[in-house]
Enzyme design. Structure first.
Site, mmCIF file in Angstrom:
data_model
loop_
_atom_site.group_PDB
_atom_site.id
_atom_site.type_symbol
_atom_site.label_atom_id
_atom_site.label_comp_id
_atom_site.label_asym_id
_atom_site.label_seq_id
_atom_site.Cartn_x
_atom_site.Cartn_y
_atom_site.Cartn_z
ATOM 1 N N HIS B 130 0.880 -1.162 0.000
ATOM 2 C CA HIS B 130 0.000 0.000 0.000
ATOM 3 C C HIS B 130 0.926 1.224 0.000
ATOM 4 C CE1 HIS B 130 -2.754 2.985 1.771
ATOM 5 N NE2 HIS B 130 -3.756 2.180 1.497
ATOM 6 N N ASP B 207 3.011 -4.412 8.023
ATOM 7 C CA ASP B 207 1.780 -3.632 7.908
ATOM 8 C C ASP B 207 0.603 -4.608 7.977
ATOM 9 O OD1 ASP B 207 -0.455 -2.212 7.160
ATOM 10 O OD2 ASP B 207 0.319 -1.591 5.202
ATOM 11 N N GLN B 210 -4.656 -5.124 6.787
ATOM 12 C CA GLN B 210 -5.653 -6.034 6.220
ATOM 13 C C GLN B 210 -5.563 -7.430 6.827
ATOM 14 O OE1 GLN B 210 -8.045 -5.016 4.398
ATOM 15 N NE2 GLN B 210 -7.259 -3.021 3.794
ATOM 16 N N LYS B 233 -10.347 -0.498 10.512
ATOM 17 C CA LYS B 233 -10.446 -1.704 9.693
ATOM 18 C C LYS B 233 -10.711 -2.946 10.539
ATOM 19 C CE LYS B 233 -7.398 -0.020 5.997
ATOM 20 N NZ LYS B 233 -8.279 0.669 5.051
ATOM 21 N N CYS B 371 -4.830 2.706 -3.620
ATOM 22 C CA CYS B 371 -3.592 3.198 -3.009
ATOM 23 C C CYS B 371 -2.447 2.227 -3.230
ATOM 24 C CB CYS B 371 -3.780 3.483 -1.519
ATOM 25 S SG CYS B 371 -4.936 4.804 -1.205
#
Lengths: 149, 413
Positions: B130, B207, B210, B233, B371
């Site tokens: 991302h 990261d 998700q 999220k 993104c």
């Protein structure tokens, strides 16, 4: 699809399927490159002008149906018009896609894009070709145009 | 329980009822929400927790000498160990509250990065990051003279692990990687990657934006040095997120933002900074966000992330099969190990037209570059359409999507 009959009219679907004047213009006098960073759409508008009139307009590039149809319809509608007329037409077109109301007689076939006003996220799709055309008229040869400016 | 005594649904089918927004209709059609990778809807318990905080518990934290402020401070600080448990961290001191994953990565790049990188050093990322895990490193490298190295992805959207391992070397100071790709859904072999990176002495940042909503995360078994995720999220509020960092590293890092709350003492000449984690939390924090995040994590605990994962896995397989039946549709991202994301393009129909035409059916998907512009470029498209899943989605949602796509295809034929 009733709700979208106003946006995805047959005129728009038709111009998306078979875009008019999507080609290079070998003897172009004016040219500009447009970019919509939101969706990545890129567009080149070329014009052949003489004695203050647009004799021919053409575009190249791939985009969504709204941006392709808008570019296609635009190239047809500016043909034979003087620069002042083109600018006046753009003003009406801008009113149409932002408010849904404009001088429909003056706009002719362009009125098919009236439904865009209901979808604020798509106004830039319809406007890209026009912003690029105006940049071309300003003789900003090959200067990039962005919908974010 | 964090809500106003409200019971959280514990049956898979009952989860949906916990989300009031999903009862809305758009253009006279029930909302089919398939954009959870952008942001998740919020369960009533989260909404109630934030409302109760502002209605009954609001005060600034770490300052007041009165009872109300002490309560707010205690509530706020109690979320740190809860977050630590949620991600399998050894203790609360490594938990730093930030605005979201983006700020977490920027914090590490600005503080650890500026202090530790120089010419000759390398930052290794993957080709599916991302922008939030790409731009901070790219700019940091420009500032420090370090080099950013990008590992390629394979045609199915998997990381080219062999290439990644080849690019990893003694110059690699930081290996930053996305746990689950937001554009492709790919689940990366993060544990393996972190172990390899550690073997060459690199610091690792994962990261988890998700990953955290879709699977149980355990930073201890992953072995990473930094892990970030966003509250909104994982069914929590926007504007709050977590950076977890290894304490020894956090101790060695200079502060990020300067101001109140991150200091122990200040004169006009000198400042003594506060201890970790407070050193990294300047100014009044997003207390209500932290309270809401706490309710969200409690909600996910109640649902059970193992059950959420199993349920969503089935749903993803079902959706993949349904979309596979649509002529002219190409999936973008078909890695064997995926979570939560169905990315696709349809011949002759631009993703933005798909988005608008599905909206007319009450179906919310994302259309665009997500993104992740380099990912789009890798797959030769300007944009994709993306349907992404949350624990409240049902098979009916994917059936509505497939039906809508078939109808739109017909319009454009």
């Amino acid at each position: 699809m009733d709700e979208l009959r106003d946006l995805y009219q047959e005129v728009i679907l038709d111009h998306n399927r078979k875009p008019r004047n999507r080609r290079a213009l070998d003897d172009a006098t004016h040219r500009a490159h447009g970019h919509n960073p939101l969706c990545g759409d890129q567009l080149v508008v070329q014009l052949r002008c003489a004695e203050g009139k647009v004799l021919e307009a053409a575009f190249e590039g791939d985009g969504c149906a709204i941006s392709t149809a808008s570019a296609s319809l635009m190239t047809e509608s500016v043909r034979g018009k003087g620069e002042a007329e083109v600018r006046a037409l753009h003003e009406q077109f801008h009113r149409l896609v932002t408010t849904g109301e404009a001088d429909l007689d003056q706009l002719g076939k362009l009125a098919a894009l009236a439904g865009v006003a209901e979808y604020p996220a798509r106004v830039k799709c319809a406007s890209l070709a026009w912003h690029t055309l105006l940049a071309a008229l300003d003789r900003k040869v090959d200067q990039a145009v962005s919908t974010e400016v | 329980m964090n809500g106003l005594g409200q019971r959280v649904g514990t049956d898979v089918g009952a989860w949906r009822a916990d989300f009031p927004l999903l009862a809305r209709t758009f253009r006279d059609k029930p909302l089919v929400y398939l954009d959870s990778a952008a942001t998740t809807q919020k369960p009533q318990t989260v909404i109630d927790a934030v409302t109760r905080f502002y209605s009954w518990e609001n005060a600034n934290v770490h300052r007041g000498v009165y009872k109300l402020s002490e309560e707010a401070s205690a509530r706020y600080e109690a979320v740190r160990p809860q977050v630590a448990r949620f991600i399998g961290a050894p203790g609360p001191r490594g938990v730093i509250f930030v605005r979201g994953a983006t700020e977490g990565i920027n914090l590490v790049a600005s503080t650890w990065g500026r202090a530790n990188l120089g010419p000759g050093d390398e930052v290794l990322i993957t080709g599916m990051e991302h922008h939030a895990n790409l731009v901070p490193w790219q700019q940091l490298c420009k500032q420090t003279g370090a080099r950013m190295v990008v590992a390629p992805i394979l045609d199915d959207g998997s990381l080219d692990l062999d290439a990644w391992l080849t690019l990893l070397g003694p110059r690699t100071r930081m290996a930053a990687m996305i746990h689950v790709s937001n554009a492709l859904g790919t689940v990366n072999p993060v544990q393996h990657m972190v172990a390899a990176a550690k073997a060459v002495g690199a610091v690792t940042l994962v990261d988890g934006s998700q990953a955290a909503p879709h699977m149980a995360v355990d930073v201890t078994s992953l072995g990473c040095d930094f892990y970030v995720f966003s509250g909104h999220k994982v069914y929590g509020p926007t504007g709050i997120g977590v950076l977890w960092g290894r304490e020894s590293l956090l101790e060695s890092m200079p502060p990020y933002h300067l101001g109140g709350d991150m200091i122990l003492s200040v004169t006009f000449e000198e400042t003594i900074f506060n201890e970790v984690p407070h050193k990294f939390e300047a100014g009044t924090p997003h207390v209500a966000g932290v309270i809401g995040l706490s309710a969200a994590l409690a909600y996910l605990d109640d649902c059970g992330l193992a059950r959420v994962q199993a349920y969503e896995h089935d749903l993803l397989a079902y959706g993949t099969a349904l979309l596979g039946e649509i002529p002219g549709l190409r999936m973008v991202g078909t890695a064997p190990d995926k979570a939560g994301v169905l990315g696709f393009v349809i011949d002759g129909v631009h993703p933005h037209d798909l988005g608008t035409l599905l909206d007319a059916r009450g179906i919310a998907i994302r259309a665009g570059h997500h993104c992740a512009q380099p990912v789009m470029k890798r797959f030769g498209v300007a944009a994709t359409a993306r349907a992404s899943l949350g624990l409240y989605n049902r098979r009916e949602d994917l059936e509505a999507l497939a039906e809508g796509l078939m109808a739109i295809r017909g319009m454009f034929a």
